[in-house]
Design a protein around this motif. Sequence first.
Motif, PDB file in Angstrom:
ATOM      1  N   MET A   1       0.830  -1.192   0.000  1.00  0.00           N
ATOM      2  CA  MET A   1       0.000   0.000   0.000  1.00  0.00           C
ATOM      3  C   MET A   1       0.872   1.252   0.000  1.00  0.00           C
ATOM      4  O   MET A   1       0.533   2.236  -0.650  1.00  0.00           O
ATOM      5  N   ALA A   2       1.982   1.194   0.758  1.00  0.00           N
ATOM      6  CA  ALA A   2       2.868   2.355   0.822  1.00  0.00           C
ATOM      7  C   ALA A   2       3.464   2.643  -0.557  1.00  0.00           C
ATOM      8  O   ALA A   2       3.611   3.808  -0.949  1.00  0.00           O
ATOM      9  N   TYR A   3       3.820   1.598  -1.274  1.00  0.00           N
ATOM     10  CA  TYR A   3       4.385   1.750  -2.613  1.00  0.00           C
ATOM     11  C   TYR A   3       3.403   2.469  -3.534  1.00  0.00           C
ATOM     12  O   TYR A   3       3.754   3.438  -4.215  1.00  0.00           O
ATOM     13  N   PHE A   4       2.159   2.012  -3.559  1.00  0.00           N
ATOM     14  CA  PHE A   4       1.149   2.630  -4.408  1.00  0.00           C
ATOM     15  C   PHE A   4       0.826   4.038  -3.945  1.00  0.00           C
ATOM     16  O   PHE A   4       0.599   4.948  -4.752  1.00  0.00           O
ATOM     17  N   GLY A   5       0.804   4.248  -2.632  1.00  0.00           N
ATOM     18  CA  GLY A   5       0.557   5.585  -2.097  1.00  0.00           C
ATOM     19  C   GLY A   5       1.659   6.555  -2.491  1.00  0.00           C
ATOM     20  O   GLY A   5       1.383   7.707  -2.872  1.00  0.00           O
ATOM     21  N   HIS A   7       3.669   6.407  -5.117  1.00  0.00           N
ATOM     22  CA  HIS A   7       3.601   6.695  -6.553  1.00  0.00           C
ATOM     23  C   HIS A   7       2.347   7.473  -6.929  1.00  0.00           C
ATOM     24  O   HIS A   7       2.352   8.194  -7.930  1.00  0.00           O
ATOM     25  N   ALA A   8       1.299   7.357  -6.135  1.00  0.00           N
ATOM     26  CA  ALA A   8       0.101   8.150  -6.406  1.00  0.00           C
ATOM     27  C   ALA A   8       0.361   9.627  -6.149  1.00  0.00           C
ATOM     28  O   ALA A   8      -0.231  10.497  -6.794  1.00  0.00           O
ATOM     29  N   ILE A   9       1.273   9.913  -5.243  1.00  0.00           N
ATOM     30  CA  ILE A   9       1.584  11.308  -4.927  1.00  0.00           C
ATOM     31  C   ILE A   9       2.793  11.796  -5.721  1.00  0.00           C
ATOM     32  O   ILE A   9       2.773  12.870  -6.314  1.00  0.00           O
ATOM     33  N   ASN A  10       3.869  11.029  -5.769  1.00  0.00           N
ATOM     34  CA  ASN A  10       5.133  11.469  -6.348  1.00  0.00           C
ATOM     35  C   ASN A  10       5.457  10.860  -7.711  1.00  0.00           C
ATOM     36  O   ASN A  10       6.473  11.202  -8.299  1.00  0.00           O
ATOM     37  N   GLY A  11       4.651   9.989  -8.213  1.00  0.00           N
ATOM     38  CA  GLY A  11       4.934   9.319  -9.484  1.00  0.00           C
ATOM     39  C   GLY A  11       4.803  10.252 -10.680  1.00  0.00           C
ATOM     40  O   GLY A  11       4.414  11.414 -10.564  1.00  0.00           O
ATOM     41  N   SER A  17       3.110  15.875  -9.907  1.00  0.00           N
ATOM     42  CA  SER A  17       3.417  16.077 -11.328  1.00  0.00           C
ATOM     43  C   SER A  17       2.252  16.767 -12.033  1.00  0.00           C
ATOM     44  O   SER A  17       2.464  17.518 -12.976  1.00  0.00           O
ATOM     45  N   GLY A  18       1.041  16.541 -11.551  1.00  0.00           N
ATOM     46  CA  GLY A  18      -0.113  17.240 -12.111  1.00  0.00           C
ATOM     47  C   GLY A  18       0.016  18.742 -11.916  1.00  0.00           C
ATOM     48  O   GLY A  18      -0.296  19.525 -12.815  1.00  0.00           O
ATOM     49  N   GLN A  19       0.496  19.163 -10.763  1.00  0.00           N
ATOM     50  CA  GLN A  19       0.716  20.590 -10.504  1.00  0.00           C
ATOM     51  C   GLN A  19       1.818  21.132 -11.410  1.00  0.00           C
ATOM     52  O   GLN A  19       1.721  22.243 -11.925  1.00  0.00           O
TER      53      GLN A  19
END
Length: 79
Positions: A1-5, A7-11, A17-19
Amino acid sequence: MAYFGHHAINGSLGLTSGQQYEERIAKLEAELQSLETRRAALDKKTAMLRDGSLERDMIDEQARRLLGLTRSNEIVILQ
C-alpha cells in the motif's frame, strides 16, 4: 500500500506532477500569447508592403534602416 501511495503522490502521473504540468501549461500559454502578439505586429508590417497597399513611408524607412543612409538634414536617434 505504501508503494502505491508513494507513486500516487510522487509518481510521473501523481498529484505533484499534475501541478507541475499545470504550471508548465500556464507558462506555455503565456509564451503563446506573446508570440501571437508579435506575429500580429509582423503581419501588420508585411501587409503594408503587399501590392496595392504600398506605404511609401514604410518602404523608405526600411530601406534607410537596411542601407544605413540618411539625408543631410535628418537627425538619427539610435535606440
